[in-house]
Design a protein around this motif. Structure first.
Motif, PDB file in Angstrom:
ATOM      1  N   ALA A 172       8.065   9.331 -10.796  1.00 12.88           N
ATOM      2  CA  ALA A 172       6.880  10.099 -10.937  1.00 12.88           C
ATOM      3  C   ALA A 172       5.550   9.503 -10.274  1.00 12.88           C
ATOM      4  O   ALA A 172       4.583  10.103 -10.404  1.00 12.88           O
ATOM      5  N   SER A 173       5.667   8.588  -9.398  1.00 13.14           N
ATOM      6  CA  SER A 173       4.533   8.305  -8.650  1.00 13.14           C
ATOM      7  C   SER A 173       4.332   8.795  -7.329  1.00 13.14           C
ATOM      8  O   SER A 173       4.994   8.585  -6.382  1.00 13.14           O
ATOM      9  N   SER A 174       3.721   9.978  -7.354  1.00 15.64           N
ATOM     10  CA  SER A 174       3.519  10.798  -6.367  1.00 15.64           C
ATOM     11  C   SER A 174       2.264  11.082  -5.709  1.00 15.64           C
ATOM     12  O   SER A 174       1.923  11.851  -4.859  1.00 15.64           O
ATOM     13  N   GLY A 175       1.305  10.342  -6.428  1.00 13.08           N
ATOM     14  CA  GLY A 175      -0.087  10.601  -6.077  1.00 13.08           C
ATOM     15  C   GLY A 175      -0.578   9.880  -4.764  1.00 13.08           C
ATOM     16  O   GLY A 175       0.204   9.042  -4.221  1.00 13.08           O
ATOM     17  N   THR A 176      -1.762   9.883  -4.261  1.00  9.35           N
ATOM     18  CA  THR A 176      -2.317   9.109  -2.925  1.00  9.35           C
ATOM     19  C   THR A 176      -2.978   8.126  -3.177  1.00  9.35           C
ATOM     20  O   THR A 176      -3.502   7.491  -2.390  1.00  9.35           O
ATOM     21  N   ALA A 177      -3.269   8.041  -4.533  1.00  5.77           N
ATOM     22  CA  ALA A 177      -4.298   6.936  -5.002  1.00  5.77           C
ATOM     23  C   ALA A 177      -4.024   6.387  -6.275  1.00  5.77           C
ATOM     24  O   ALA A 177      -3.362   7.138  -6.997  1.00  5.77           O
ATOM     25  N   CYS A 178      -4.172   4.905  -6.585  1.00  4.34           N
ATOM     26  CA  CYS A 178      -4.126   4.322  -7.609  1.00  4.34           C
ATOM     27  C   CYS A 178      -5.268   4.621  -8.572  1.00  4.34           C
ATOM     28  O   CYS A 178      -6.323   4.224  -8.531  1.00  4.34           O
ATOM     29  N   ARG A 179      -5.281   5.510  -9.604  1.00  7.48           N
ATOM     30  CA  ARG A 179      -6.327   6.084 -10.297  1.00  7.48           C
ATOM     31  C   ARG A 179      -6.396   5.197 -11.364  1.00  7.48           C
ATOM     32  O   ARG A 179      -6.257   5.529 -12.765  1.00  7.48           O
ATOM     33  N   GLY A 180      -7.085   3.880 -11.158  1.00  5.07           N
ATOM     34  CA  GLY A 180      -7.376   2.875 -12.159  1.00  5.07           C
ATOM     35  C   GLY A 180      -8.657   3.054 -12.650  1.00  5.07           C
ATOM     36  O   GLY A 180      -9.500   4.219 -12.418  1.00  5.07           O
ATOM     37  N   PRO A 181      -9.293   2.258 -13.383  1.00  5.82           N
ATOM     38  CA  PRO A 181     -10.655   2.345 -13.777  1.00  5.82           C
ATOM     39  C   PRO A 181     -11.630   2.619 -13.064  1.00  5.82           C
ATOM     40  O   PRO A 181     -12.743   3.282 -13.119  1.00  5.82           O
ATOM     41  N   LEU A 182     -11.606   1.744 -11.964  1.00  3.70           N
ATOM     42  CA  LEU A 182     -12.648   1.725 -10.961  1.00  3.70           C
ATOM     43  C   LEU A 182     -12.781   3.305 -10.355  1.00  3.70           C
ATOM     44  O   LEU A 182     -13.820   3.729  -9.850  1.00  3.70           O
ATOM     45  N   ALA A 202     -12.231  -6.259 -10.692  1.00  4.42           N
ATOM     46  CA  ALA A 202     -11.533  -5.173 -10.076  1.00  4.42           C
ATOM     47  C   ALA A 202     -11.219  -5.082  -8.751  1.00  4.42           C
ATOM     48  O   ALA A 202     -12.335  -5.469  -8.052  1.00  4.42           O
ATOM     49  N   ASN A 203     -10.251  -4.840  -8.338  1.00  8.42           N
ATOM     50  CA  ASN A 203      -9.899  -4.849  -6.986  1.00  8.42           C
ATOM     51  C   ASN A 203     -10.412  -3.766  -6.201  1.00  8.42           C
ATOM     52  O   ASN A 203     -10.238  -2.624  -6.436  1.00  8.42           O
ATOM     53  N   PRO A 204     -11.524  -4.180  -5.172  1.00 10.14           N
ATOM     54  CA  PRO A 204     -12.251  -3.260  -4.540  1.00 10.14           C
ATOM     55  C   PRO A 204     -11.583  -2.426  -3.474  1.00 10.14           C
ATOM     56  O   PRO A 204     -12.324  -1.469  -3.146  1.00 10.14           O
ATOM     57  N   ASN A 205     -10.257  -2.735  -3.150  1.00  5.42           N
ATOM     58  CA  ASN A 205      -9.795  -1.935  -2.124  1.00  5.42           C
ATOM     59  C   ASN A 205      -8.915  -0.753  -2.630  1.00  5.42           C
ATOM     60  O   ASN A 205      -9.128   0.412  -2.428  1.00  5.42           O
ATOM     61  N   TYR A 206      -7.840  -1.069  -3.719  1.00  8.32           N
ATOM     62  CA  TYR A 206      -7.018  -0.008  -4.222  1.00  8.32           C
ATOM     63  C   TYR A 206      -7.069  -0.028  -5.672  1.00  8.32           C
ATOM     64  O   TYR A 206      -6.540   0.810  -6.404  1.00  8.32           O
ATOM     65  N   ASN A 207      -7.987  -1.047  -6.385  1.00 10.13           N
ATOM     66  CA  ASN A 207      -8.013  -0.995  -7.761  1.00 10.13           C
ATOM     67  C   ASN A 207      -6.726  -1.060  -8.306  1.00 10.13           C
ATOM     68  O   ASN A 207      -6.214  -0.659  -9.337  1.00 10.13           O
ATOM     69  N   CYS A 208      -5.794  -1.740  -7.703  1.00 11.72           N
ATOM     70  CA  CYS A 208      -4.420  -1.935  -8.139  1.00 11.72           C
ATOM     71  C   CYS A 208      -3.933  -3.363  -7.399  1.00 11.72           C
ATOM     72  O   CYS A 208      -4.193  -3.540  -6.131  1.00 11.72           O
ATOM     73  N   THR A 209      -3.203  -4.223  -8.019  1.00  6.56           N
ATOM     74  CA  THR A 209      -2.721  -5.511  -7.608  1.00  6.56           C
ATOM     75  C   THR A 209      -0.986  -5.365  -7.522  1.00  6.56           C
ATOM     76  O   THR A 209      -0.614  -6.349  -7.174  1.00  6.56           O
ATOM     77  N   ASP A 210      -0.644  -4.383  -8.040  1.00  8.16           N
ATOM     78  CA  ASP A 210       0.885  -4.213  -8.253  1.00  8.16           C
ATOM     79  C   ASP A 210       1.382  -3.756  -6.779  1.00  8.16           C
ATOM     80  O   ASP A 210       1.206  -2.357  -6.206  1.00  8.16           O
ATOM     81  N   GLU A 211       1.876  -4.458  -6.097  1.00 14.18           N
ATOM     82  CA  GLU A 211       2.443  -4.098  -4.637  1.00 14.18           C
ATOM     83  C   GLU A 211       3.654  -3.475  -4.793  1.00 14.18           C
ATOM     84  O   GLU A 211       3.648  -2.362  -3.679  1.00 14.18           O
ATOM     85  N   ARG A 216       5.084   2.499  -3.279  1.00 14.09           N
ATOM     86  CA  ARG A 216       5.826   3.720  -3.419  1.00 14.09           C
ATOM     87  C   ARG A 216       4.835   4.742  -3.159  1.00 14.09           C
ATOM     88  O   ARG A 216       5.156   6.077  -3.230  1.00 14.09           O
ATOM     89  N   ILE A 217       3.685   4.407  -2.797  1.00 16.93           N
ATOM     90  CA  ILE A 217       2.591   5.486  -2.636  1.00 16.93           C
ATOM     91  C   ILE A 217       2.453   6.001  -1.222  1.00 16.93           C
ATOM     92  O   ILE A 217       2.129   5.011  -0.389  1.00 16.93           O
ATOM     93  N   LYS A 218       2.833   7.071  -0.657  1.00  9.93           N
ATOM     94  CA  LYS A 218       2.494   7.307   0.848  1.00  9.93           C
ATOM     95  C   LYS A 218       1.123   7.396   1.326  1.00  9.93           C
ATOM     96  O   LYS A 218       0.399   8.019   0.603  1.00  9.93           O
ATOM     97  N   GLN A 219       0.706   6.546   1.921  1.00  6.42           N
ATOM     98  CA  GLN A 219      -0.607   6.482   2.684  1.00  6.42           C
ATOM     99  C   GLN A 219      -1.582   6.386   1.621  1.00  6.42           C
ATOM    100  O   GLN A 219      -2.509   7.366   1.135  1.00  6.42           O
TER     101      GLN A 219
END
Length: 319
Positions: A172-182, A202-211, A216-219
């Protein structure tokens, strides 16, 4: 294969919903259950206290009742913002993280209703600040979307996860961005929430620390790219830079149709101008302060107040 997994997940979700709807043997008489919910709905603390003094009603404290979607008295109190009823239910042993059919906890509904006092009461009583694992949303995401900085601050103070945590399967992970709180706070233009999240790590690059999720996200798009795409003001870009975002990560396509706005100009300037020594020192010190709520740790440092303010990005006091 993917379809099979999707069907299995749907059946599991449906089973979970029906299990939440099923009455339990110990829930007692439906009229007594409804009486508790009615007292909470009308915010009648005296009546609720009288009912809870009776064993027959106390047995129903975690029972679901009501028209449409059945809910517990605690969920009703949280949704309506009836603080004293909520506190009384907690004092009598109400289940604090009980789920409704949407897998929403009482804390989630209190956050959605912007009932700060109820949010604080639930968190102090031990409610999970991250909500339910069965719900794709979370209290923190909701507060960030609504721009409720006071509620967001309390959730973070009690340990809510500041970066996105995937609650969806790999297929189900087909987005292009990690839609986190930031990400969400930037899209909705809530600068106070945006800065608050960065202050709490909060991670200022991807708002995600789950490698695994990033893989799984393309670009995958960085928060900087998202801010530029949605026309966020220069203050968002400056905050991301100040909190250590990698300015070389975003892919920028600059041509005749690209609007050379102030935010983009700032990012391009940052790529050719190195950070000041003070700025780099602040980043290093903040990284070594391991606490989620860094302010108390910074306040305890034996350094001048003006430097403590700088470490906390409190520019209003840095004079």
């Amino acid at each position: 294969m993917v379809l099979g997994r999707a069907v299995n997940m749907s059946l599991m979700d449906i089973s979970k919903i029906f299990s939440l709807l099923q009455p339990k043997e110990e829930e007692g008489d439906s009229e007594q259950c409804q009486a508790l919910n009615n007292a909470v709905s009308s915010n009648d603390v005296t009546l609720l206290s009288e009912l809870l003094s009776q064993e027959s009603h106390r047995r129903c404290i975690n029972a679901c009742s009501g028209w449409g979607v059945p809910v517990t008295p605690l969920r009703t109190a949280a949704a309506l913002g009836h603080l004293r009823c909520l506190e009384l239910l907690l004092e009598h042993g109400a289940e604090i993280d009980c789920l409704d059919v949407k897998a929403q906890t009482p804390l989630f509904t209190a956050v959605s209703g912007k009932h700060l006092d109820c949010v604080v009461a639930l968190l102090k009583a031990g409610a999970d600040p991250n909500g339910s694992e069965y719900n794709n949303c979370s209290p923190l995401l909701t507060a960030a979307r609504e721009g409720d900085a006071d509620v967001l601050r309390e959730l973070l103070r009690f340990g809510a996860q500041v970066d996105v945590r995937p609650k969806v399967p790999e297929w189900a992970s087909s987005g292009t961005a990690c839609r986190g709180p930031l990400y969400i706070s930037a899209i909705y233009g809530h600068i106070d929430c945006f800065k608050l999240l960065l202050l709490h790590g909060a991670n200022p690059n991807y708002n995600c620390t789950d490698e695994k999720m990033l893989a799984r996200i393309k670009q995958p798009k960085t928060v900087l790219e998202v801010c530029l795409r949605y026309g966020c003001g220069v203050e968002y870009i400056q905050l991301l830079i100040d909190f250590g975002a990698d300015v070389y990560l975003p892919t920028l396509i600059i041509d005749k149709t690209t609007k050379q706005n102030e935010a983009l100009a700032l990012l391009l300037k940052e790529r050719v101008c190195p950070k000041t020594l003070m700025s780099q020192t602040r980043l290093v010190i903040r990284r070594h302060v391991s606490f989620t709520d860094k302010e108390p740790a910074i306040d305890s440092l034996d350094i001048p107040q003006i430097l403590r303010n700088y470490l906390k990005h409190d520019t209003t006091k840095f004079m």
